[in-house]
Design an enzyme around this catalytic site. Structure first.
Site, PDB file in Angstrom:
ATOM      1  CB  ILE A 572      -0.950  -0.005   1.211  1.00  0.00           C
ATOM      2  CG1 ILE A 572      -1.945  -1.160   1.081  1.00  0.00           C
ATOM      3  CG2 ILE A 572      -1.686   1.327   1.332  1.00  0.00           C
ATOM      4  CD1 ILE A 572      -2.817  -1.360   2.301  1.00  0.00           C
ATOM      5  CD  GLU A 704     -13.962   7.340   4.026  1.00  0.00           C
ATOM      6  OE1 GLU A 704     -14.659   6.344   4.307  1.00  0.00           O
ATOM      7  OE2 GLU A 704     -14.340   8.515   4.172  1.00  0.00           O
ATOM      8  N   GLY A 762      -3.584 -12.774  -5.428  1.00  0.00           N
ATOM      9  CA  GLY A 762      -3.140 -11.727  -4.508  1.00  0.00           C
ATOM     10  C   GLY A 762      -4.233 -11.096  -3.692  1.00  0.00           C
ATOM     11  CG  ASP A 776      -9.565  -7.183   7.807  1.00  0.00           C
ATOM     12  OD1 ASP A 776      -8.734  -6.374   8.273  1.00  0.00           O
ATOM     13  OD2 ASP A 776     -10.221  -6.951   6.768  1.00  0.00           O
ATOM     14  CE  LYS A 780     -11.877  -4.162   6.359  1.00  0.00           C
ATOM     15  NZ  LYS A 780     -11.922  -4.758   5.007  1.00  0.00           N
ATOM     16  N   GLY A 897      -7.434  -4.361  -2.641  1.00  0.00           N
ATOM     17  CA  GLY A 897      -6.397  -4.079  -3.624  1.00  0.00           C
ATOM     18  C   GLY A 897      -5.599  -2.847  -3.239  1.00  0.00           C
TER      19      GLY A 897
END
Length: 920
Positions: A572, A704, A762, A776, A780, A897
């Site tokens: 990232i 965000e 990926g 995960d 959130k 992604g």
């Protein structure tokens, strides 16, 4: 008045296109100048004269020297006797140029100077030149060595001769070269005799020193004259000792006699009515016709004086920079070239140490409103900086009112304080009278309106004398208690903010002190005159550069200049850096957003920069210029760089330890942007503490990308809440990985095949169990629940893990992937049950605000449900609210992604910029 004798072969007559010989009083008038100097010295210093007359030189040599130096040239006539041939024209037809030692440093540069002069279309040109680079220092060194009886002065004089001879041979040829070298030999011979006399006496008076030193200008003026003559252009050269008359007015200061200088210039021009005149800078004469110099920056002063005498259209001072900077570029790399300055602004900057002009250089041109232009001889395409009466104000905004900053170091602040000072006439006079008596220079004064105290700044080297003088002067007052103290604060600096229009613009001082406060700079004293040309601040010397950078950045950089620190140059972070590289120029051009990546920190190494990493080479530099990673040092580098007005740390990791520092960073005034979910889904008390600090300060915290990657999930939720809507339920597919898996888990495909495909593409973490565990998604859900006002912990969320209990103990991802097919039948059975009911399986997170609960589970949805319509790795989130009760508000799009996640982080950076003042 004594006559200035000049040879009858004076070059006074301008060169014709036929190239008449280039001659000058240097051939004869220079000898007569020495005679005047010698006669003056005999009256002033009998020991020196006696040394010259009685030096133990061979009689024949002694006689030859005196004959060479003192005998007048046959046929010499006085200036007063010269017949007027032409009146001196004055006005805009004249342009004056001044070329310093750097410009005249080599034969190639002298040739460039000649080209610039020849290209000037002005009707008349007057060119003032300095000695060649380093020559003036060499000439002073000659005198110092000679009077110290150091024989090496001879070697230095030989160096001077060789330098000019080599330059002349490169520049000139034929008769021109022969004439110049003949004069050079004669001058060197004269100088040897003078220096020998100085050596014997062990002493040289100022006028003898000035006479020796002034030869550098004479030689450079002659060489330039010959160079211009080669083009066929009529040209004369002027020894300004014949024209400029000055009166000594103090230590290293002289005052021009404009009336007498104007008369002499007119008489000189009557003999030499050339359209191009090359004049020597730096040197002049006293009213008694004794050689002297104009002291520091004398050539600039010469150009300004001569420009005022001919009322020139413009005086151009050629140097080696593109103009006047808004601050010292050695201290502020972002300093900009100023297009215009007023005389007053240039004066203030010069006084406070800026390398602009000596303040006295401005005085002669101000009377006639003659502009001075500072230009770069090595970059003639640059327009330079124009110093004039009242520059046009381009936009009238706050920043335009502050033109520049200047600093003075090595100062001390003296504070005289006491109740007995108030209302007592003469106290200030007594204070500054004592300072005057010791010859100290007061640079700044500040007095409390109550008259209780007076403080002033003086050079550090003078403060001991000042302090002693004040204690002596006020001994009785101190003993009686009328004065409480005479205090000295050492190691101070002055920061001056300069601008002509500050007086008419509210908010300048507030903006300045706000910038200093944010840089944690303590101000010790302030002074500002009612004209408000400058605001003068005294501060610690160690804080001076930091203060200068902070103030300059506030007024000269965009309000949305961001110093960015990137933590985690992984997938990232790397993608974000590439996006910044591609878009930075566009943002600066279109939105005035200036993004500077000041550092990149990985787990092992980090790259730091004071002005911004070159993003086209960040990978290479991270390999070749990196240092061991140290998060504290990295943050300190960013927080202490007060060159930029705003600082932001971007955490692109998923590291809990990095997230634990957010509170401290925000407290330091560093904005934080992150896709890292650990802080907002961690312990509730830490989260609440973080959000409380965020709300209480003007430091921003954006996250965000923690939910939905680049989708506007957090901002949509906030928008609903801030406009008064009530959140009832949030339900969604929050994992791009699990969205991909269940969107493709259909037909005859096995669960293990789909997971393997997602891993290969990926979409999953290196160990797919990290995604399939549901943790995960739970994070959130917690983030959205807390945004909705629920005080839930991660442990409060029931999560259905998609990792079979038997596979949780696998020691590696490979082992897990090998054993996963053994559970395909279980997954196939669950899928068939859903299909039989006309449904599909989807892995969802739910926030039930009404019941104050959250959960993560695998659910079945009818095929016409929006959640069943997804493809690829899309996320979908449905907000059920009081306003959107019957038809939920749905946000859908790619939720996984590197590109979209980095894009979400980038959007937060732009959102921060808009909060800081970027246009919408």
């Amino acid at each position: 008045m004594r006559s200035l004798t000049v040879a009858s072969r004076h070059p006074g007559a301008a060169f014709s296109t036929r190239r008449r010989p280039l001659l000058h009083p240097a051939a004869a008038g220079r000898d007569s100048t020495f005679q005047r100097c010698w006669r003056w010295e005999k009256t002033q210093d009998s020991s020196f004269g006696s040394s010259l007359r009685t030096s133990r030189l061979p009689r024949t040599v002694h006689g030859d020297i005196l004959k060479n130096l003192l005998a007048p040239t046959a046929g010499a006539v006085s200036v007063e006797q010269a017949e007027a041939i032409a009146d001196l024209p004055k006005g805009d037809m004249w342009s004056v140029h001044k070329f310093g030692g750097t410009c005249m440093g080599t034969s190639e540069r002298i040739h460039n100077v000649a080209d610039i002069v020849l290209r000037d279309p002005s009707e008349r040109k007057l060119v003032v030149v300095s000695a060649m680079s380093k020559v003036t220092d060499m000439m002073y060194n000659l005198v110092n060595k000679a009077q110290s009886r150091d024989d090496s002065y001879i070697a230095v004089l030989d160096e001077v001769f060789d330098k000019h001879m080599t330059t002349a041979k490169d520049l000139l040829a034929g008769e021109d070269l022969a004439r110049f070298l003949s004069q050079l030999h004669a001058d060197i011979s004269n100088l040897k005799a003078m220096l020998r006399a100085i050596y014997i006496a062990g002493h040289a008076t100022e006028s003898f020193s000035d006479f020796v030193v002034g030869h550098g200008e004479l030689w450079s003026a002659q060489m330039l004259s010959y160079a211009i003559q080669k083009s066929g252009t009529p040209c004369s050269w002027m020894d300004t000792r014949e024209v400029l008359v000055v009166n000594p007015s103090g230590a290293n200061q002289v005052d021009p006699d404009y009336l007498e200088s104007e008369k002499r210039l007119e008489k000189w021009f009557s003999r030499c009515p050339a359209e191009t005149i090359i004049a020597t800078g730096f040197i002049a004469s006293t009213p008694e016709n004794i050689p002297t110099t104009l002291k520091r920056d004398g050539s600039d002063f010469s150009a300004a004086i001569i420009g005022s005498l001919v009322k020139a259209r413009q005086v151009t001072i050629w140097t080696d920079v593109d103009g006047v900077f808004s601050a010292d570029p050695r201290k502020v790399s972002e300093a900009v070239i100023l297009s215009t300055l007023s005389y007053q602004e240039a004066w203030e900057m010069s006084y406070f140490g800026a390398n602009v002009l000596h303040p006295r250089t401005i005085i002669p041109v101000m009377k006639y409103n003659i502009p001075i232009v500072i230009r770069n001889i090595f970059n003639t395409s640059a327009p330079g900086t124009m110093i004039c009466q009242q520059p046009a104000n381009e936009n009238g905004d706050l920043e335009a009112c502050v033109k520049a900053f200047a600093t003075i170091d090595k100062l001390a602040l003296v504070n005289v304080e006491g109740t007995g000072m108030a209302g007592v006439p003469g106290t200030a006079n007594a204070i500054f009278g004592a300072v005057k008596d010791v010859g100290a220079n007061v640079i700044m004064i500040s007095q409390a309106s109550s008259e209780h105290s007076v403080c002033f700044a003086v050079p550090e080297k003078e403060v001991a004398l000042v302090s002693a003088a004040l204690h002596a002067r006020f001994r009785e007052a101190l003993a009686a208690g009328r004065l409480s103290k005479v205090e000295v604060i050492h190691n101070c600096s002055i920061l001056a903010t300069v601008g002509l229009r500050m007086a008419s613009t509210p908010g300048v001082s507030a903006t300045l002190f706000d910038a200093l406060a944010k840089a944690n700079i303590n101000v010790r004293a302030i002074a500002q005159g009612c004209s408000e040309y400058n605001i003068t601040i005294v501060l610690k010397q160690e804080d001076c550069v930091r203060a200068l950078r902070a103030a300059h950045s506030r007024f000269f950089l965009s309000k949305t200049t961001l110093a960015v620190g990137i933590i985690g140059p992984g997938l990232i972070g790397r993608t974000l850096l590439n996006q910044l590289k591609d878009q930075a120029a566009v943002l600066k051009e279109n939105m005035n957003i200036d993004l500077r990546v000041m550092g990149i920190a990985g787990s092992r190494t980090m790259l730091l920069s004071d002005i911004g990493v070159d993003l086209t080479q960040w990978k290479e530099k991270l390999q070749t210029e990196a240092e061991p990673a140290n998060l504290d040092k990295f943050v300190h580098h960013l927080s202490e760089n007060h060159f930029f007005p705003n600082r932001v740390l971007v955490d692109c990791t998923a590291d809990t330890s990095v997230a634990s520092h957010y509170y401290d960073w925000l407290k330091k005034g560093i904005h934080v942007i992150t896709p890292n979910k650990k802080a907002n889904s961690g312990p509730l008390d830490r989260y609440l503490k973080l959000r409380t600090l965020q709300r209480a300060s003007y430091t921003h915290y954006f996250y965000e990308a923690t939910v939905g990657a680049g989708l506007p999930i957090i901002s949509t939720l906030r928008g609903l809440l801030e406009t008064g809507d009530k959140i009832l339920r949030i339900e969604g597919i929050f994992s791009g990985t699990l969205s991909y898996i269940f969107n493709n888990f259909e037909g005859a495909r096995t669960f293990s095949d789909v997971v393997a495909e997602a891993k290969k593409a990926g979409y999953t973490e290196p160990d797919p169990r990290d995604d399939l565990s549901g943790t995960d998604v739970a994070r959130k859900v917690i983030i959205l629940a807390r945004e909705s006002g629920l005080g839930l912990e991660l442990s409060d969320i029931p999560v259905r893990s998609l990792v079979p209990e038997a596979l949780k103990s696998c020691t590696s991802a490979d082992e897990y992937m090998q054993k996963l097919p053994s559970f395909d039948e279980d997954w196939a059975r669950e899928r068939k049950n859903a299909e039989a009911a006309g449904e599909v399986l989807r892995y969802v997170g739910v926030v039930d605000v009404v019941s104050k609960k959250g959960q993560v589970e695998l659910r079945a949805y009818k095929r016409d449900h929006p959640f069943a319509q997804l493809s690829g790795s899309d996320n979908i989130i449905a907000f059920t609210t009081s306003r959107y009760k019957d038809q939920p508000l749905i946000v859908r799009g790619p939720g996984a992604g590197a590109e979209v996640t980095a894009g979400g982080v980038f959007c937060d950076i732009l959102r921060l910029s808009s909060y800081l003042g970027a246009p919408s």
